[in-house]
Scaffold this motif. Structure first.
Motif, PDB file in Angstrom:
ATOM      1  N   ARG A 242       0.815  -1.221   0.000  1.00 56.55           N
ATOM      2  CA  ARG A 242       0.000   0.000   0.000  1.00 56.55           C
ATOM      3  C   ARG A 242       0.851   1.274   0.000  1.00 56.55           C
ATOM      4  O   ARG A 242       0.349   2.351  -0.314  1.00 56.55           O
ATOM      5  CB  ARG A 242      -0.917   0.032   1.230  1.00 56.55           C
ATOM      6  N   LYS A 243       2.085   1.147   0.452  1.00 52.19           N
ATOM      7  CA  LYS A 243       2.926   2.352   0.540  1.00 52.19           C
ATOM      8  C   LYS A 243       4.317   1.999   0.041  1.00 52.19           C
ATOM      9  O   LYS A 243       4.830   0.911   0.350  1.00 52.19           O
ATOM     10  CB  LYS A 243       2.973   2.797   2.008  1.00 52.19           C
ATOM     11  N   ARG A 254      11.050   8.688 -10.864  1.00 52.41           N
ATOM     12  CA  ARG A 254       9.948   9.061 -11.775  1.00 52.41           C
ATOM     13  C   ARG A 254       9.209   7.819 -12.247  1.00 52.41           C
ATOM     14  O   ARG A 254       7.991   7.762 -12.285  1.00 52.41           O
ATOM     15  CB  ARG A 254      10.514   9.766 -13.009  1.00 52.41           C
ATOM     16  N   ARG A 255       9.971   6.816 -12.597  1.00 56.11           N
ATOM     17  CA  ARG A 255       9.357   5.596 -13.106  1.00 56.11           C
ATOM     18  C   ARG A 255       8.513   4.916 -12.021  1.00 56.11           C
ATOM     19  O   ARG A 255       7.409   4.438 -12.278  1.00 56.11           O
ATOM     20  CB  ARG A 255      10.479   4.662 -13.576  1.00 56.11           C
ATOM     21  N   ILE A 256       9.039   4.903 -10.801  1.00 56.94           N
ATOM     22  CA  ILE A 256       8.299   4.285  -9.696  1.00 56.94           C
ATOM     23  C   ILE A 256       7.002   5.051  -9.443  1.00 56.94           C
ATOM     24  O   ILE A 256       5.936   4.448  -9.242  1.00 56.94           O
ATOM     25  CB  ILE A 256       9.194   4.230  -8.433  1.00 56.94           C
ATOM     26  N   ALA A 257       7.073   6.375  -9.487  1.00 59.46           N
ATOM     27  CA  ALA A 257       5.860   7.182  -9.262  1.00 59.46           C
ATOM     28  C   ALA A 257       4.810   6.840 -10.317  1.00 59.46           C
ATOM     29  O   ALA A 257       3.626   6.694 -10.005  1.00 59.46           O
ATOM     30  CB  ALA A 257       6.208   8.666  -9.304  1.00 59.46           C
ATOM     31  N   ARG A 258       5.254   6.689 -11.564  1.00 57.48           N
ATOM     32  CA  ARG A 258       4.321   6.344 -12.650  1.00 57.48           C
ATOM     33  C   ARG A 258       3.705   4.966 -12.412  1.00 57.48           C
ATOM     34  O   ARG A 258       2.491   4.794 -12.439  1.00 57.48           O
ATOM     35  CB  ARG A 258       5.058   6.326 -13.994  1.00 57.48           C
ATOM     36  N   ASP A 259       4.578   3.974 -12.166  1.00 57.99           N
ATOM     37  CA  ASP A 259       4.103   2.595 -12.027  1.00 57.99           C
ATOM     38  C   ASP A 259       3.185   2.446 -10.808  1.00 57.99           C
ATOM     39  O   ASP A 259       2.190   1.724 -10.856  1.00 57.99           O
ATOM     40  CB  ASP A 259       5.278   1.618 -11.906  1.00 57.99           C
ATOM     41  N   ALA A 260       3.532   3.116  -9.713  1.00 55.91           N
ATOM     42  CA  ALA A 260       2.761   2.960  -8.475  1.00 55.91           C
ATOM     43  C   ALA A 260       1.407   3.654  -8.564  1.00 55.91           C
ATOM     44  O   ALA A 260       0.491   3.328  -7.808  1.00 55.91           O
ATOM     45  CB  ALA A 260       3.548   3.517  -7.288  1.00 55.91           C
ATOM     46  N   SER A 261       1.283   4.585  -9.507  1.00 52.11           N
ATOM     47  CA  SER A 261       0.024   5.335  -9.569  1.00 52.11           C
ATOM     48  C   SER A 261      -1.119   4.466 -10.086  1.00 52.11           C
ATOM     49  O   SER A 261      -2.271   4.726  -9.796  1.00 52.11           O
ATOM     50  CB  SER A 261       0.187   6.591 -10.432  1.00 52.11           C
ATOM     51  N   ASP A 262      -0.812   3.403 -10.814  1.00 57.18           N
ATOM     52  CA  ASP A 262      -1.865   2.505 -11.290  1.00 57.18           C
ATOM     53  C   ASP A 262      -2.707   1.974 -10.136  1.00 57.18           C
ATOM     54  O   ASP A 262      -3.900   1.767 -10.257  1.00 57.18           O
ATOM     55  CB  ASP A 262      -1.246   1.297 -12.016  1.00 57.18           C
ATOM     56  N   LEU A 264      -2.715   3.429  -7.123  1.00 57.70           N
ATOM     57  CA  LEU A 264      -2.892   4.540  -6.188  1.00 57.70           C
ATOM     58  C   LEU A 264      -2.147   4.302  -4.881  1.00 57.70           C
ATOM     59  O   LEU A 264      -2.676   4.557  -3.786  1.00 57.70           O
ATOM     60  CB  LEU A 264      -4.378   4.774  -5.916  1.00 57.70           C
ATOM     61  N   LYS A 265      -0.928   3.794  -4.993  1.00 54.28           N
ATOM     62  CA  LYS A 265      -0.130   3.597  -3.774  1.00 54.28           C
ATOM     63  C   LYS A 265       0.371   4.924  -3.270  1.00 54.28           C
ATOM     64  O   LYS A 265       0.631   5.831  -4.063  1.00 54.28           O
ATOM     65  CB  LYS A 265       1.091   2.731  -4.080  1.00 54.28           C
ATOM     66  N   ARG A 266       0.540   5.007  -1.993  1.00 61.04           N
ATOM     67  CA  ARG A 266       1.236   6.182  -1.462  1.00 61.04           C
ATOM     68  C   ARG A 266       2.710   6.056  -1.784  1.00 61.04           C
ATOM     69  O   ARG A 266       3.291   4.979  -1.640  1.00 61.04           O
ATOM     70  CB  ARG A 266       1.119   6.193   0.034  1.00 61.04           C
ATOM     71  N   VAL A 267       3.329   7.132  -2.164  1.00 60.99           N
ATOM     72  CA  VAL A 267       4.735   7.073  -2.563  1.00 60.99           C
ATOM     73  C   VAL A 267       5.509   8.214  -1.900  1.00 60.99           C
ATOM     74  O   VAL A 267       5.063   9.356  -1.896  1.00 60.99           O
ATOM     75  CB  VAL A 267       4.877   7.181  -4.101  1.00 60.99           C
ATOM     76  N   THR A 268       6.656   7.875  -1.334  1.00 56.52           N
ATOM     77  CA  THR A 268       7.606   8.881  -0.860  1.00 56.52           C
ATOM     78  C   THR A 268       8.870   8.727  -1.697  1.00 56.52           C
ATOM     79  O   THR A 268       9.360   7.603  -1.876  1.00 56.52           O
ATOM     80  CB  THR A 268       7.962   8.645   0.627  1.00 56.52           C
ATOM     81  N   LEU A 269       9.376   9.830  -2.221  1.00 55.46           N
ATOM     82  CA  LEU A 269      10.549   9.770  -3.109  1.00 55.46           C
ATOM     83  C   LEU A 269      11.670  10.658  -2.574  1.00 55.46           C
ATOM     84  O   LEU A 269      11.508  11.881  -2.473  1.00 55.46           O
ATOM     85  CB  LEU A 269      10.163  10.246  -4.514  1.00 55.46           C
ATOM     86  N   GLU A 270      12.788  10.034  -2.228  1.00 56.10           N
ATOM     87  CA  GLU A 270      14.001  10.767  -1.826  1.00 56.10           C
ATOM     88  C   GLU A 270      14.999  10.602  -2.960  1.00 56.10           C
ATOM     89  O   GLU A 270      15.588   9.533  -3.122  1.00 56.10           O
ATOM     90  CB  GLU A 270      14.578  10.170  -0.541  1.00 56.10           C
ATOM     91  N   LEU A 271      15.186  11.646  -3.750  1.00 53.27           N
ATOM     92  CA  LEU A 271      15.913  11.469  -5.015  1.00 53.27           C
ATOM     93  C   LEU A 271      17.235  12.236  -5.037  1.00 53.27           C
ATOM     94  O   LEU A 271      17.795  12.547  -4.001  1.00 53.27           O
ATOM     95  CB  LEU A 271      14.983  11.872  -6.165  1.00 53.27           C
ATOM     96  N   GLY A 272      17.679  12.546  -6.217  1.00 56.39           N
ATOM     97  CA  GLY A 272      19.017  13.125  -6.366  1.00 56.39           C
ATOM     98  C   GLY A 272      19.092  14.603  -6.021  1.00 56.39           C
ATOM     99  O   GLY A 272      18.097  15.226  -5.638  1.00 56.39           O
ATOM    100  N   GLY A 273      20.293  15.154  -6.162  1.00 54.88           N
ATOM    101  CA  GLY A 273      20.480  16.567  -5.847  1.00 54.88           C
ATOM    102  C   GLY A 273      21.676  17.153  -6.578  1.00 54.88           C
ATOM    103  O   GLY A 273      22.493  16.427  -7.168  1.00 54.88           O
ATOM    104  N   LYS A 274      21.719  18.477  -6.593  1.00 58.75           N
ATOM    105  CA  LYS A 274      22.893  19.213  -7.094  1.00 58.75           C
ATOM    106  C   LYS A 274      22.975  20.440  -6.200  1.00 58.75           C
ATOM    107  O   LYS A 274      22.690  21.572  -6.614  1.00 58.75           O
ATOM    108  CB  LYS A 274      22.685  19.599  -8.571  1.00 58.75           C
ATOM    109  N   SER A 275      23.305  20.183  -4.941  1.00 60.32           N
ATOM    110  CA  SER A 275      23.060  21.190  -3.909  1.00 60.32           C
ATOM    111  C   SER A 275      24.017  22.371  -3.990  1.00 60.32           C
ATOM    112  O   SER A 275      25.224  22.216  -4.191  1.00 60.32           O
ATOM    113  CB  SER A 275      23.124  20.529  -2.539  1.00 60.32           C
ATOM    114  N   ALA A 276      23.438  23.557  -3.811  1.00 59.13           N
ATOM    115  CA  ALA A 276      24.215  24.800  -3.857  1.00 59.13           C
ATOM    116  C   ALA A 276      24.712  25.146  -2.456  1.00 59.13           C
ATOM    117  O   ALA A 276      23.958  25.081  -1.490  1.00 59.13           O
ATOM    118  CB  ALA A 276      23.331  25.929  -4.391  1.00 59.13           C
ATOM    119  N   ASN A 277      25.971  25.545  -2.403  1.00 55.94           N
ATOM    120  CA  ASN A 277      26.613  25.908  -1.143  1.00 55.94           C
ATOM    121  C   ASN A 277      27.262  27.269  -1.399  1.00 55.94           C
ATOM    122  O   ASN A 277      28.020  27.418  -2.361  1.00 55.94           O
ATOM    123  CB  ASN A 277      27.641  24.815  -0.830  1.00 55.94           C
ATOM    124  N   ILE A 278      26.946  28.269  -0.568  1.00 54.24           N
ATOM    125  CA  ILE A 278      27.305  29.647  -0.908  1.00 54.24           C
ATOM    126  C   ILE A 278      28.220  30.231   0.169  1.00 54.24           C
ATOM    127  O   ILE A 278      27.838  30.288   1.349  1.00 54.24           O
ATOM    128  CB  ILE A 278      26.019  30.504  -1.017  1.00 54.24           C
TER     129      ILE A 278
END
Ligand code: NAD
Length: 498
Positions: A242-243, A254-262, A264-278
């Motif tokens: 379910r989750k 992105r692919r998981i979000a698409r596939d899981a939407s069929d 209607l699963k709850r989805v949490t996505l912790e993905l990539g970054g290109k973090s800015a440090n100033i």
């Protein structure tokens, strides 16, 4: 069966984990994959095989979800546990990690190419703390009474576990990500089917066994190592889950979000970054450079929130580049179990080639590439700490996640420009600034579009502090009370008093 044993002395329990027959962990016991399929586990510090893991397929995922569903039956031991008992089990899992902290650290070094001190102080420490933190939660999950405008009717909300939770994670923090996913799910009452990265399955399998010893009923926690396009996809597509909580690349997210939407699963996505440090001109420069170097070179840059875009106020730009290179040159590069080493390998040869490709193309694009440090000879997937200057924001190296020890240094003139350029990214995982001015701090923390903003420091996490991204860095949050919400349904109960 285990293959080559590394030459280093290992804790007996680590040696025995490496020598174990390839297995999954389903319904409280070790099992072979139904297909019999296995995969070697390599030590990134030597490039040599150190163990063999089982590879789950769809049939194994079916078995694991079925075991989890049984554990979620209303009459099951798990569902009948009181909140305090559930909290105690989580706390005991945290204590079990602490009791084996040095061995877990050793296993993470061998499996994921970590450095022993950091693995102990960060991966293992914060995995244990995550279980202790969520151990306090089951007895605090509560509903509300609702002030409806209907005389004679009482309404309350109750919070219930969503059901079986699936989790899929990346290879860069095998044990820590396992804790980030498992602990809140279990605190909420959800059984879990966990798919670690195919690269780094060892610590999750050990933890699942310890969890049963700590009192978790069989079937509540199942671990199915395997490939993403087999075990991963089967978990995403399974109607019994379910989750889904995912940590990994934006493309796979992105692919998981698409596939899981069929379904209607709850989805949490912790993905990539290109973090800015100033770094502003009024910052404590030595602290800023040391913190920024630590942020990008820690775990050889294989951290999702790595500060890989470094904006530096123009008048201190050259000094910062020189100081960064001095920090890089001082790193001792080698196998993470060797004394004094503070910079280890990348996870595999493919990742080395990927990072090399980015850096070579940056040079071809006209940027100036500086590298420091001496790479060890004799195997292992090493790539040197790298500082790129003279790039522009539109170059590939300044836009895409490299996921290696590579920082791109970009000069800026004023705060408004720094914020605008920092935000001009597809990602929004973390951002940071170094300044001596409270006014700059307030203006910038408001302006920066990222899930975590660091001021005069970089990279800490805590189980109480939500972690996650804006935009292409994902949605939902790990850690803190926010993570629990993802595993809970809210039920409104209406009682009519006649
Ligand atoms: P990846 O996306 O290639 O793989 C992550 C996991 O997804 C693995 O377990 C893999 O087997 C699985 N997977 C792959 N294809 C799948 C599919 N079609 N269906 C289901 N599962 C599938 O990522 P990676 O290379 O292992 O890790 C690096 C990435 O992870 C980087 O982008 C990094 O930024 C990100 N990351 C993010 C965080 C965060 O908290 N935001 C933390 C760590 C790593």
């Amino acid at each position: 069966m285990s293959t080559t044993t590394p030459a280093r002395d290992l804790a007996p329990v680590v040696a025995s984990r490496l020598a174990a027959e390839p297995h999954l962990f389903i319904d409280g016991e070790r099992r072979e994959a139904r297909s019999g399929r296995t995969r070697p586990v390599l030590d990134p510090g030597t490039g040599e095989p150190i163990a063999t893991t089982a590879c789950a397929g769809a049939a194994d995922v079916d078995d694991a979800v079925a075991a989890a569903a049984r554990a979620f039956d209303p009459a099951s031991e798990w569902r009948r546990m009181t909140p305090l008992e559930r909290g105690r089990v989580l706390t005991r899992i945290g204590e079990a990690i602490y009791a084996r902290a040095d061995s877990f650290a050793e296993l993470e070094v061998l499996d994921a190419g970590k450095v022993r001190g950091a693995a102990r102080a960060i991966d293992v420490e914060f995995a244990a703390r995550t279980f202790l933190y969520y151990g306090g939660w089951p007895s605090k999950i509560q509903g509300t009474t609702v002030p409806v405008s209907h005389p004679g009717i009482h309404v309350r909300t109750e919070r219930e576990p969503v059901g079986v939770a699936g989790a899929i994670t990346a290879w860069n923090f095998p044990l820590l990500l396992c804790a980030w996913k498992m602990a809140p799910a279990l605190a909420a009452g959800c059984p879990v089917v966990f798919k670690p990265s195919e690269e780094t399955p060892l610590s999750a399998l050990w933890l699942a066994e310890l969890a049963v010893e700590a009192g978790l009923p069989p079937g509540v926690l199942n671990v199915v190592p395997g490939y993403g396009d087999e075990a991963g996809q089967a978990l995403v597509a399974h109607a019994g889950v379910r989750k889904l909580s995912f940590t990994g690349s934006t493309a796979v997210g992105r692919r998981i979000a698409r596939d899981a939407s069929d379904l209607l699963k709850r989805v949490t996505l912790e993905l990539g970054g290109k973090s800015a440090n100033i770094i502003f001109g009024d910052a404590d420069l030595d602290a800023a450079v040391a913190g920024s170097a630590g942020g990008i070179f820690w775990h050889s840059g294989q951290t999702c929130s790595a500060p890989s875009r470094l904006f530096v106020q123009r008048d201190i730009h050259d000094e910062v580049v020189d100081k960064l290179l001095a920090e890089a040159a001082a790193l001792s590069i080698g196998h993470g179990l060797d004394a004094g080493v503070d910079f280890g390998p990348l996870v595999n040869e493919r990742q080395v080639e990927r990072v090399r490709g980015y850096v070579d193309r940056a040079a071809t694009d006209g940027a100036k590439v500086h590298q420091a440090g001496e790479l060890p000879t004799g195997g292992g997937f090493f790539y040197p700490p790298t500082v790129i200057a003279g790039a522009t924001d539109d170059m590939e190296c300044a836009r895409e996640e490299i996921f290696g020890p590579v920082v791109v240094v970009l000069p800026f003139d004023d705060a408004e420009e720094a914020a605008r350029r920092a935000n001009a990214s597809d990602y929004g995982l973390a951002a940071g600034l170094w300044t001596g001015s409270v006014a700059t701090e307030h203006a910038m923390t408001r302006a920066l579009r990222a899930g975590t903003v660091y001021v005069n420091g970089w990279g800490l996490t805590d189980p109480a502090a939500p972690f996650g991204g804006f935009a292409q860095s994902g949605y939902g949050r790990d850690l803190g009370p926010d993570s629990l919400d993802g595993y809970l349904e809210t039920k409104s109960v209406w009682t009519f008093h006649g």
